[in-house]
Scaffold this motif. Structure first.
Motif, PDB file in Angstrom:
ATOM      1  N   SER A   1       0.959  -1.315   0.015  1.00  0.00           N
ATOM      2  CA  SER A   1       0.167  -0.030  -0.027  1.00  0.00           C
ATOM      3  C   SER A   1       0.821   1.125  -0.127  1.00  0.00           C
ATOM      4  N   ARG A   2       0.315   2.215  -0.705  1.00  0.00           N
ATOM      5  CA  ARG A   2       1.019   3.657  -0.649  1.00  0.00           C
ATOM      6  C   ARG A   2       0.813   4.261   0.916  1.00  0.00           C
ATOM      7  N   ARG A   3      -0.091   3.623   1.613  1.00  0.00           N
ATOM      8  CA  ARG A   3      -0.273   4.303   2.861  1.00  0.00           C
ATOM      9  C   ARG A   3       0.574   3.633   3.584  1.00  0.00           C
ATOM     10  N   PRO A   4       1.739   4.337   4.406  1.00  0.00           N
ATOM     11  CA  PRO A   4       2.697   3.667   5.103  1.00  0.00           C
ATOM     12  C   PRO A   4       2.183   2.893   6.352  1.00  0.00           C
ATOM     13  N   TRP A   5       1.051   3.495   7.085  1.00  0.00           N
ATOM     14  CA  TRP A   5       0.714   3.010   8.187  1.00  0.00           C
ATOM     15  C   TRP A   5      -0.007   1.815   8.034  1.00  0.00           C
ATOM     16  N   LEU A   6      -0.797   1.402   6.783  1.00  0.00           N
ATOM     17  CA  LEU A   6      -1.550   0.461   6.417  1.00  0.00           C
ATOM     18  C   LEU A   6      -0.440  -0.793   5.963  1.00  0.00           C
ATOM     19  N   ALA A   7       0.634  -0.472   5.410  1.00  0.00           N
ATOM     20  CA  ALA A   7       1.673  -1.291   4.781  1.00  0.00           C
ATOM     21  C   ALA A   7       2.306  -1.850   6.033  1.00  0.00           C
ATOM     22  N   SER A   8       2.656  -1.155   7.103  1.00  0.00           N
ATOM     23  CA  SER A   8       3.304  -1.475   8.498  1.00  0.00           C
ATOM     24  C   SER A   8       2.369  -2.380   9.087  1.00  0.00           C
ATOM     25  N   TYR A   9       1.185  -2.028   9.238  1.00  0.00           N
ATOM     26  CA  TYR A   9       0.073  -2.757   9.930  1.00  0.00           C
ATOM     27  C   TYR A   9      -0.103  -4.261   9.454  1.00  0.00           C
ATOM     28  N   ALA A  10       0.238  -4.342   8.146  1.00  0.00           N
ATOM     29  CA  ALA A  10       0.059  -5.578   7.275  1.00  0.00           C
ATOM     30  C   ALA A  10       0.997  -6.628   7.602  1.00  0.00           C
ATOM     31  N   LYS A  11       2.276  -6.194   8.158  1.00  0.00           N
ATOM     32  CA  LYS A  11       3.293  -7.013   8.440  1.00  0.00           C
ATOM     33  C   LYS A  11       3.088  -7.699   9.734  1.00  0.00           C
ATOM     34  N   VAL A  12       2.258  -6.958  10.742  1.00  0.00           N
ATOM     35  CA  VAL A  12       1.959  -7.556  12.012  1.00  0.00           C
ATOM     36  C   VAL A  12       0.684  -8.118  12.251  1.00  0.00           C
ATOM     37  N   ALA A  13      -0.247  -7.916  11.158  1.00  0.00           N
ATOM     38  CA  ALA A  13      -1.607  -8.251  11.331  1.00  0.00           C
ATOM     39  C   ALA A  13      -1.772  -9.741  11.820  1.00  0.00           C
ATOM     40  N   VAL A  14      -1.052 -10.744  11.121  1.00  0.00           N
ATOM     41  CA  VAL A  14      -1.092 -12.053  11.057  1.00  0.00           C
ATOM     42  C   VAL A  14      -0.883 -12.419  12.966  1.00  0.00           C
ATOM     43  N   PRO A  15       0.432 -11.986  13.166  1.00  0.00           N
ATOM     44  CA  PRO A  15       0.600 -12.395  14.808  1.00  0.00           C
ATOM     45  C   PRO A  15      -0.434 -11.493  15.726  1.00  0.00           C
ATOM     46  N   VAL A  16      -0.877 -10.371  15.343  1.00  0.00           N
ATOM     47  CA  VAL A  16      -1.989  -9.808  15.976  1.00  0.00           C
ATOM     48  C   VAL A  16      -3.298 -10.784  16.091  1.00  0.00           C
ATOM     49  N   ALA A  17      -3.479 -11.272  15.095  1.00  0.00           N
ATOM     50  CA  ALA A  17      -4.949 -12.119  15.141  1.00  0.00           C
ATOM     51  C   ALA A  17      -4.413 -13.468  15.948  1.00  0.00           C
TER      52      ALA A  17
END
Length: 514
Positions: free
Chosen positions: A367-383
């Motif tokens: 994503s061009r949105r930095p916060w979304l691209a960063s969140y995508a990296k940790v979304a699986v561990p968060v789940a």
């Protein structure tokens, strides 16, 4: 089952699917080619080993069955459904019509819910004629869903994401609550929906179509879900396949509710319409039902936790549209049992949501949105963290408690003594406590639900939770069946068994003569 996905691959489809397009906010991928999964699904499938997921699935199957078995062994069934489904499977196993006497003498269950797929359990029941076989089948089907969900995630995300999502799915509250609720027909829909979503994500459109077809045999409302699969195929460019599948889903939904179920029902109608248009004895208009879809905090909580278990990344995937038909009827229902996080109603949503999580992460990584691209990296561990944290308030936590494995307590011993006092082949009227332990070799009625049958045995648990305490069990049995007389045969703890002393009626309602 996984082979159908491989054989159904559509290799000739040009371009990228809308479902896999990262969208207008995507940035160019500057990573080396080896840092991301291959875009060729067949190559990805070759690199992802199956064995770790089979091992994880076997562990989950064991956990699910262990919980369900000990709940059953402690006479803790939460509803009459396990007994109902065993009567249905027992009938199929004997090549008989699926009559379920618990719902009423001679009651044809296809006039209640349309679930002919349950007949597939007949061979297992030949080998293991017990309610426990149904509990094992459900555990295996839920675990199969975990294998499909986890391995598919690994193929599209790479890294250790597959096993992480397997854990998150396996511990999800929708699956755990379904395990606690004993067996239900929706167990078949869980792996089927996982395979449908897998095929959509891997661009295997013919496989998606074929895996969705059996859903109309699982439960009457799933025709609407099949129609949404058709819609997605249409949007993804398979316009003819999508349109035909959507039309089939709608037709199956309408024909099942308007023709097939009423034809099998003694009342000549689909009884569950009243869940939407009646609140107790009060009529509710469709407009009021629609306006009241979010009129309860229980509904809102359920919706938040549905998306929340995916760290909210499922909202990034079109696959999430597949949960709308099931959510629709649940939110329209006036029955509060349909609204919340308990029972089995959310189990079929779990494979869809967790594969939507994987799709959402894939879409968001560039994503061009930095916060979304960063969140995508940790979304699986968060789940995963959410699933593990929630488990301390969910059924499987009981597997860590020693009392879960104790089946020799006074109540269980009294219940088994009551079972021993009931002869095989008898016609028994009973409550939920003993019901699923009797259905394998007796004709079982729901207490108060078989007038005029004069059953051989009336067996009740005095602590079941009656609206008024039963002071005289024999008088209660004769109140239920004034055409017969009963005597006390056995009493132990809170369990009493009464046997009929008068002759059997010449004609028993719902029972056909030879």
């Amino acid at each position: 089952m996984l082979e159908l996905n491989k054989s159904g691959t559509d290799r000739s489809e040009p371009g990228r699917l809308p479902a896999q397009d990262p969208g207008p906010d995507a940035a160019p991928d500057t990573r080396p080619a080896g840092d991301s999964p291959s875009t060729d699904p067949d190559a990805a499938a070759e690199r992802v080993p199956l064995r770790p997921y089979l091992i994880a699935g076997a562990i989950l199957c064991a956990l699910y069955f262990l919980y369900a078995y000990f709940q059953y062994a402690r006479f803790g069934s939460p509803s009459w459904d396990l007994g109902i489904f065993e009567q249905e499977v027992r009938a199929y196993a004997g090549f008989d019509a699926p009559v379920v006497d618990i719902k009423g003498p001679g009651y044809l269950i296809l006039g209640d819910h349309f679930s002919p797929i349950v007949a597939l359990l007949a061979p297992l029941y030949w080998l293991w004629p017990s309610a426990e076989s149904l509990l094992f089948a459900q555990a295996a089907l839920f675990a199969l869903g975990a294998v499909v969900v986890g391995r598919t995630t690994q193929q599209i995300l790479g890294g250790r994401s597959g096993l992480c999502v397997t854990v998150a799915y396996g511990l999800s509250w929708g699956i755990q609550e379904a395990v606690k609720a004993d067996f239900h027909e929706i167990a078949f829909a869980v792996p089927l929906l996982a395979l449908v979503c897998r095929a959509l994500l891997l661009k295997r459109y013919t496989a998606a179509l074929l895996w969705s077809l059996p859903l109309v045999l699982v439960k009457e409302d799933l025709g609407a879900t099949v129609a949404v699969v058709g819609f997605l195929l249409f949007v993804y460019g398979r316009r003819l396949q999508g349109a035909l599948l959507a039309a089939f889903g709608v037709a199956a939904f309408v024909v099942t509710l308007v023709v097939l179920i009423p034809a099998a029902s003694s009342a000549g109608r689909y009884d569950y319409w009243t869940k939407i248009d009646k609140n107790g004895e009060q009529d509710v208009s469709m407009l009021d039902s629609v306006l009241g879809v979010l009129n309860s905090s229980v509904k809102i909580e359920m919706l938040v936790f549905l998306i929340g278990i995916t760290a909210f990344m499922a909202l990034r995937s079109p696959l999430t549209l597949l949960i709308l038909p099931t959510l629709g009827w649940r939110l329209l229902s006036q029955d509060s049992n349909h609204w919340g996080m308990v029972w089995h109603y959310s189990a079929i949503l779990m494979p869809v949501l967790f594969l939507a999580l994987a799709d959402g992460v894939r879409r968001s990584r560039g994503s061009r949105r930095p916060w979304l691209a960063s969140y995508a990296k940790v979304a699986v561990p968060v789940a995963v963290a959410i699933a593990v944290a929630m488990t301390q308030h969910l059924p499987l936590r009981d597997l860590l408690r020693p009392e879960t494995y104790r089946t020799d307590d006074a109540r269980s011993q009294a219940a088994r003594a009551a079972l021993d006092a009931i002869p095989a082949g008898a016609r028994v009227e009973t409550d939920i406590t003993l019901m699923a332990h009797l259905t394998s070799d007796r004709t079982v009625y729901w207490v108060g639900g078989a007038p005029g049958t004069a059953p051989d045995i009336v067996a009740i648990n005095l602590d079941f939770g009656w609206s008024r305490p039963i002071q005289d069990p024999v008088a209660y049995a004769e109140q239920l069946h004034p055409e017969a007389r009963y005597r006390l045969k056995h009493r132990g703890g809170s369990f009493v068994v009464m046997e009929r002393t008068t002759p059997e009626p010449a004609k028993i309602p719902g029972v056909r003569g030879d």
